[in-house]
Every structure is written in C-alpha cells, then in structure tokens.
Scaffold this motif. Structure first.
Motif, PDB file in Angstrom:
ATOM      1  N   LEU A 270      47.455 -60.185  40.726  1.00 26.89           N
ATOM      2  CA  LEU A 270      48.472 -59.561  41.305  1.00 26.89           C
ATOM      3  C   LEU A 270      48.963 -59.176  42.836  1.00 26.89           C
ATOM      4  CD1 LEU A 270      49.218 -56.074  40.720  1.00 26.89           C
ATOM      5  CD2 LEU A 270      47.409 -55.575  41.801  1.00 26.89           C
ATOM      6  N   PRO A 271      48.083 -59.810  43.444  1.00 23.47           N
ATOM      7  CA  PRO A 271      48.370 -59.886  44.995  1.00 23.47           C
ATOM      8  C   PRO A 271      49.535 -60.967  44.621  1.00 23.47           C
ATOM      9  CG  PRO A 271      46.159 -60.218  44.657  1.00 23.47           C
ATOM     10  CD  PRO A 271      46.521 -60.446  43.380  1.00 23.47           C
ATOM     11  N   ALA A 272      49.510 -62.457  43.943  1.00 27.09           N
ATOM     12  CA  ALA A 272      50.903 -63.356  44.326  1.00 27.09           C
ATOM     13  C   ALA A 272      52.181 -63.249  43.029  1.00 27.09           C
ATOM     14  CB  ALA A 272      50.162 -64.538  42.932  1.00 27.09           C
ATOM     15  N   ILE A 273      51.602 -61.547  42.406  1.00 26.63           N
ATOM     16  CA  ILE A 273      52.881 -61.109  41.724  1.00 26.63           C
ATOM     17  C   ILE A 273      53.117 -60.042  42.950  1.00 26.63           C
ATOM     18  CG2 ILE A 273      53.649 -59.143  40.285  1.00 26.63           C
ATOM     19  CD1 ILE A 273      52.031 -60.627  38.387  1.00 26.63           C
ATOM     20  N   ASN A 274      52.759 -59.405  44.070  1.00 27.70           N
ATOM     21  CA  ASN A 274      53.572 -58.331  44.472  1.00 27.70           C
ATOM     22  C   ASN A 274      54.116 -59.021  45.911  1.00 27.70           C
ATOM     23  OD1 ASN A 274      52.243 -55.779  43.550  1.00 27.70           O
ATOM     24  ND2 ASN A 274      50.243 -56.388  44.633  1.00 27.70           N
ATOM     25  N   THR A 275      53.368 -60.668  46.214  1.00 32.06           N
ATOM     26  CA  THR A 275      53.859 -61.378  47.244  1.00 32.06           C
ATOM     27  C   THR A 275      55.244 -61.803  47.011  1.00 32.06           C
ATOM     28  OG1 THR A 275      52.422 -61.598  48.156  1.00 32.06           O
ATOM     29  CG2 THR A 275      53.925 -63.314  48.541  1.00 32.06           C
ATOM     30  N   LEU A 276      55.812 -62.165  45.583  1.00 35.75           N
ATOM     31  CA  LEU A 276      56.694 -62.595  45.370  1.00 35.75           C
ATOM     32  C   LEU A 276      57.616 -61.038  44.868  1.00 35.75           C
ATOM     33  CD1 LEU A 276      58.467 -64.755  43.720  1.00 35.75           C
ATOM     34  CD2 LEU A 276      57.508 -64.030  41.407  1.00 35.75           C
ATOM     35  N   ILE A 277      57.380 -60.340  44.640  1.00 35.43           N
ATOM     36  CA  ILE A 277      58.612 -58.633  44.725  1.00 35.43           C
ATOM     37  C   ILE A 277      58.746 -58.881  45.495  1.00 35.43           C
ATOM     38  CG2 ILE A 277      57.848 -56.662  44.119  1.00 35.43           C
ATOM     39  CD1 ILE A 277      56.218 -56.877  41.718  1.00 35.43           C
ATOM     40  N   VAL A 278      58.712 -58.418  46.659  1.00 32.42           N
ATOM     41  CA  VAL A 278      58.639 -58.270  47.854  1.00 32.42           C
ATOM     42  C   VAL A 278      59.648 -59.685  48.853  1.00 32.42           C
ATOM     43  CG1 VAL A 278      58.227 -58.361  50.438  1.00 32.42           C
ATOM     44  CG2 VAL A 278      56.354 -56.783  48.933  1.00 32.42           C
ATOM     45  N   LYS A 279      59.085 -60.508  48.458  1.00 35.99           N
ATOM     46  CA  LYS A 279      59.965 -62.277  48.840  1.00 35.99           C
ATOM     47  C   LYS A 279      61.610 -61.781  47.731  1.00 35.99           C
ATOM     48  CE  LYS A 279      60.610 -67.139  48.921  1.00 35.99           C
ATOM     49  NZ  LYS A 279      59.505 -68.378  48.526  1.00 35.99           N
ATOM     50  N   GLN A 280      61.369 -61.545  46.747  1.00 39.13           N
ATOM     51  CA  GLN A 280      63.035 -61.463  45.459  1.00 39.13           C
ATOM     52  C   GLN A 280      63.187 -60.232  46.028  1.00 39.13           C
ATOM     53  OE1 GLN A 280      64.016 -63.747  44.005  1.00 39.13           O
ATOM     54  NE2 GLN A 280      61.645 -65.148  44.593  1.00 39.13           N
ATOM     55  N   GLY A 281      62.485 -58.893  46.494  1.00 41.34           N
ATOM     56  CA  GLY A 281      63.371 -58.076  46.941  1.00 41.34           C
ATOM     57  C   GLY A 281      63.760 -57.457  45.744  1.00 41.34           C
ATOM     58  N   TRP A 282      62.594 -57.245  44.515  1.00 43.35           N
ATOM     59  CA  TRP A 282      62.972 -57.229  43.072  1.00 43.35           C
ATOM     60  C   TRP A 282      62.437 -55.645  43.364  1.00 43.35           C
ATOM     61  CZ3 TRP A 282      59.649 -61.277  40.691  1.00 43.35           C
ATOM     62  CH2 TRP A 282      60.338 -61.973  40.225  1.00 43.35           C
ATOM     63  N   ASP A 283      63.504 -54.932  42.629  1.00 42.30           N
ATOM     64  CA  ASP A 283      62.745 -52.353  42.764  1.00 42.30           C
ATOM     65  C   ASP A 283      61.620 -52.607  40.723  1.00 42.30           C
ATOM     66  OD1 ASP A 283      62.798 -49.811  42.370  1.00 42.30           O
ATOM     67  OD2 ASP A 283      64.851 -50.104  42.163  1.00 42.30           O
ATOM     68  N   VAL A 284      61.212 -52.642  41.288  1.00 39.02           N
ATOM     69  CA  VAL A 284      59.892 -52.559  40.652  1.00 39.02           C
ATOM     70  C   VAL A 284      59.094 -51.432  41.034  1.00 39.02           C
ATOM     71  CG1 VAL A 284      58.048 -53.155  39.157  1.00 39.02           C
ATOM     72  CG2 VAL A 284      59.336 -55.472  39.969  1.00 39.02           C
ATOM     73  N   PRO A 285      58.611 -49.795  40.421  1.00 38.88           N
ATOM     74  CA  PRO A 285      58.340 -48.858  40.936  1.00 38.88           C
ATOM     75  C   PRO A 285      57.073 -48.176  40.563  1.00 38.88           C
ATOM     76  CG  PRO A 285      60.234 -48.873  39.990  1.00 38.88           C
ATOM     77  CD  PRO A 285      60.472 -49.839  39.589  1.00 38.88           C
ATOM     78  N   ARG A 286      57.289 -49.135  39.424  1.00 36.50           N
ATOM     79  CA  ARG A 286      55.715 -49.235  38.613  1.00 36.50           C
ATOM     80  C   ARG A 286      55.245 -50.286  38.467  1.00 36.50           C
ATOM     81  NH1 ARG A 286      53.600 -46.823  33.355  1.00 36.50           N
ATOM     82  NH2 ARG A 286      55.866 -46.760  32.993  1.00 36.50           N
ATOM     83  N   GLN A 287      54.077 -50.032  38.147  1.00 35.08           N
ATOM     84  CA  GLN A 287      52.577 -51.192  38.169  1.00 35.08           C
ATOM     85  C   GLN A 287      51.066 -51.159  37.297  1.00 35.08           C
ATOM     86  OE1 GLN A 287      51.948 -54.207  41.771  1.00 35.08           O
ATOM     87  NE2 GLN A 287      54.083 -54.375  41.857  1.00 35.08           N
ATOM     88  N   GLU A 288      51.406 -52.328  36.309  1.00 34.80           N
ATOM     89  CA  GLU A 288      49.239 -51.233  35.537  1.00 34.80           C
ATOM     90  C   GLU A 288      49.171 -52.988  35.549  1.00 34.80           C
ATOM     91  OE1 GLU A 288      50.416 -49.586  31.704  1.00 34.80           O
ATOM     92  OE2 GLU A 288      50.907 -48.056  32.902  1.00 34.80           O
ATOM     93  N   VAL A 289      47.937 -52.982  35.543  1.00 37.53           N
ATOM     94  CA  VAL A 289      47.074 -54.108  35.442  1.00 37.53           C
ATOM     95  C   VAL A 289      46.048 -53.548  34.844  1.00 37.53           C
ATOM     96  CG1 VAL A 289      44.837 -55.187  36.916  1.00 37.53           C
ATOM     97  CG2 VAL A 289      46.832 -54.147  37.956  1.00 37.53           C
ATOM     98  N   GLU A 290      45.586 -54.676  34.081  1.00 35.30           N
ATOM     99  CA  GLU A 290      44.707 -54.345  32.224  1.00 35.30           C
ATOM    100  C   GLU A 290      43.499 -54.689  32.639  1.00 35.30           C
ATOM    101  OE1 GLU A 290      46.633 -54.459  29.060  1.00 35.30           O
ATOM    102  OE2 GLU A 290      48.538 -54.915  29.875  1.00 35.30           O
ATOM    103  N   ARG A 291      42.819 -54.080  32.437  1.00 35.32           N
ATOM    104  CA  ARG A 291      40.942 -54.407  31.860  1.00 35.32           C
ATOM    105  C   ARG A 291      40.594 -55.793  30.915  1.00 35.32           C
ATOM    106  NH1 ARG A 291      37.552 -48.946  31.035  1.00 35.32           N
ATOM    107  NH2 ARG A 291      36.342 -50.660  30.887  1.00 35.32           N
ATOM    108  N   GLY A 292      41.760 -54.779  29.618  1.00 37.68           N
ATOM    109  CA  GLY A 292      41.448 -56.238  29.252  1.00 37.68           C
ATOM    110  C   GLY A 292      41.088 -55.119  27.318  1.00 37.68           C
ATOM    111  N   SER A 293      41.525 -56.060  26.416  1.00 32.62           N
ATOM    112  CA  SER A 293      41.652 -55.069  25.172  1.00 32.62           C
ATOM    113  C   SER A 293      40.114 -55.036  24.542  1.00 32.62           C
ATOM    114  CB  SER A 293      42.615 -55.483  24.286  1.00 32.62           C
ATOM    115  OG  SER A 293      42.347 -54.993  22.825  1.00 32.62           O
ATOM    116  N   LEU A 294      39.244 -54.622  24.224  1.00 31.14           N
ATOM    117  CA  LEU A 294      38.293 -55.123  22.848  1.00 31.14           C
ATOM    118  C   LEU A 294      38.973 -55.296  22.263  1.00 31.14           C
ATOM    119  CD1 LEU A 294      34.933 -54.752  23.266  1.00 31.14           C
ATOM    120  CD2 LEU A 294      34.649 -52.563  22.712  1.00 31.14           C
ATOM    121  N   GLY A 295      39.668 -54.313  21.664  1.00 31.33           N
ATOM    122  CA  GLY A 295      40.248 -54.477  20.235  1.00 31.33           C
ATOM    123  C   GLY A 295      40.594 -55.955  20.030  1.00 31.33           C
ATOM    124  N   ASP A 296      41.295 -56.173  20.873  1.00 30.90           N
ATOM    125  CA  ASP A 296      41.450 -58.563  20.693  1.00 30.90           C
ATOM    126  C   ASP A 296      40.308 -59.422  21.226  1.00 30.90           C
ATOM    127  OD1 ASP A 296      43.359 -60.229  21.159  1.00 30.90           O
ATOM    128  OD2 ASP A 296      42.446 -60.482  23.452  1.00 30.90           O
TER     129      ASP A 296
END
Length: 307
Positions: A270-296
């Motif tokens: 997540l930190p590297a993604i956020n840095t890239l978003i700021v650097k590229q000036g992308w419009d990303v209003p929402r993010q979600e971080v997953e815990r993982g899938s027990l079913g998976d």
C-alpha cells in the motif's frame, strides 16, 4: 480440557477419520471446517461417545470417552446437525423432560427451564409443539437443551445451517455468550461461521487434519492477503503498477476502472502504491486493503489433498 489422540474411525475399508489429534481449552471457540464428507460429524459423534472409535481416544476433562463414557457425557452439551428435539412435545414440556433426564427435580427443574425460556426468548412459544415452529426457533430450543445441565463443553454440529441472516446472527450471538466459560466446538462448512465465531480453526478433508490455526493466520496464506483494490475515475497504467516492489500481479476489479493489485507473500504494498498515485497524479477516490480470503485458502488446502 479436551485432548484427542490418534482418533480413527473406519467403516469397512473406508476411513472416515484418520489419526486425528488436537487439544481444546476452556474459553475457546474451536471451529472444525471442512466440506461434506470431511469427517467432521463422525469426529463429533466419537467425541460425545455416541460412536466408538476404531482406535485412539479422547480425554474429556480427565475422563476417557471410551472407558468412562457416562462420566464424560455428563460434562458435554451436544447439538447434532439434525437438531435434538421431540417435535410432538411442547417447548416447555421438552425442556422439562430433558431437565428430568439430566437429574433435575422440583423447584430446581422449574427454575432452570424458566431461565432457559427467558435466555433464548422462547417464552412466547413455550406452549406450542415444536413441529409448529420455524427452524430458527428449533435451533434455539436445541441450544437450550444442550446447556440445561450447565456443561463444561458445548459441541455444535452445523448450528446455523439453513437459517436466514437474522436467525444466524441471533444464534451466533447466543453461542458467543455461552462460550465465556466453556469449551465450544463448532463443526461447519460455512466460511462466514468461522470468521464470526471461532478463535481457532481445524481444517479437515477426507478424514485428515490439514490445518490447525487462527482464522487470521489462515487468511494470511491467501493470495489476496494485503491485496489493494483501487477504484479510479479513469483507466490506470497497470504496467507501472505491476513493476512496483512486492507486487505479484494485477487483476481486473468488479467496477469500471478498478484494479486489484496482488502482493507477494509477506509484502505490504500500500505505501508504494500511494506514492505512485501521488507521483502520477492519478484520480483514485477509493482504496481497499484485503485481509485475505479464508475460502481461497480452504480451496487451496483441500485441492492440494486430492490424489
């Protein structure tokens, strides 16, 4: 404490439970998770003394379930998958009958039955025959009879199977309340049951124990653990995202312009993604971080066991 050692059950040439060993302690809600035919119900039937193991045994609070069956059973409350009710009896009549079987008499019996009718919100239907009630009510009656003698151990086989969401919530809350000073073992094939109730999980398939861990630890084995889903206003440069350190791959999201970025095991991206978003000036209003899938993880474990 419950201590199961090398528990095995054979039906002819078929092995339903194969050399199973584990422990459970008071205050613990232990989930036994597996597909149909995994050996879950057979394990519970042996643990409660309703079925004799082919080999191995279970020690229930110091009593051997094979040699001291009655003493062990006095400490156990059991709700089988099919329920545990005489449908032609009234609710209060059935609970009174169970109380008498459990050795309660007179005022003690009456007070205990009334307390359970209140606890499980059964007062309004206490005079009705059980066969006229919904499945949700019948499940609550089954739970009430299981704890009538205040057992140290509560064993539940598919306790919310077939219930609607509101009924499931109510039954799960009641199970959590009862788990404060008991050992509770819940057998299920429903993933949400495990995350809602259990602090520890045994995963079984074809009679074998495949995992013994916490839900969080199992979720961490998922390929979606620490995955980040980006909900963008316009298409993103996925090639640039894929080149970030710790990124294992990119999947299309469920919404327009959304992507799921997978993390390599142990990586936090997540930190590297956020840095890239700021650097590229992308419009990303929402993010979600997953815990993982027990079913998976469950599908991975059971698939790996196949011959």
């Amino acid at each position: 404490m419950i201590e199961i050692t090398h528990l095995t059950k054979r039906f002819g040439n078929a092995i339903a439970v194969d050399d199973l060993s584990f422990r459970a302690v008071p205050g613990e809600v232990l989930g036994v998770l597996g597909p149909n035919g995994a050996g879950k119900s057979t394990t519970l039937r042996m643990l409660t003394g309703f079925m004799s193991p082919s080999s191995g045994t279970a020690i229930v609070c110091g009593f051997d379930i094979r040699r001291q069956t009655r003493l062990a059973q006095q400490l156990i409350g059991y709700v089988p998958e099919s329920g545990a009710c005489y449908n032609e009896m009234s609710v209060s009549g059935f609970l009174g009958f169970v109380a008498q079987v459990r050795g309660l008499r007179g005022r003690e019996k009456k007070l205990r039955v009334m307390a359970l009718l209140e606890q499980f919100e059964l007062m309004e239907v206490r005079g009705q025959t059980i066969d006229t009630l919904s499945k949700g009510f019948r499940r609550r009656i089954s739970l009430a009879q299981a704890i009538l003698h205040e057992p140290k151990i509560l064993i539940l086989d598919e306790p919310t199977d077939g219930l609607d969401p509101n009924q499931k919530y109510r039954v799960r809350e009641q199970i959590k309340d009862m788990a404060q000073n008991k050992i509770v073992i819940v057998s299920t094939h429903i993933m949400e049951e495990v995350t809602a109730l259990c602090g520890r999980v045994l995963v079984m398939n074809k009679g074998h124990l495949l995992a013994d861990s916490t839900p969080c630890e199992l979720e961490s084995r998922s390929r979606y653990h620490q995955a980040v889903t980006l909900y963008a206003a316009r298409p993103l440069d996925v090639m640039t995202l894929a080149m970030l350190p710790g990124v294992a791959g990119i999947e299309a999201g469920t919404e327009a312009y959304s992507v799921r970025v997978l993390a390599r095991p142990g990586a936090v991206i997540l930190p590297a993604i956020n840095t890239l978003i700021v650097k590229q000036g992308w419009d990303v209003p929402r993010q979600e971080v997953e815990r993982g899938s027990l079913g998976d993880v469950f599908r991975l474990l059971t698939r790996e066991q196949r011959p």
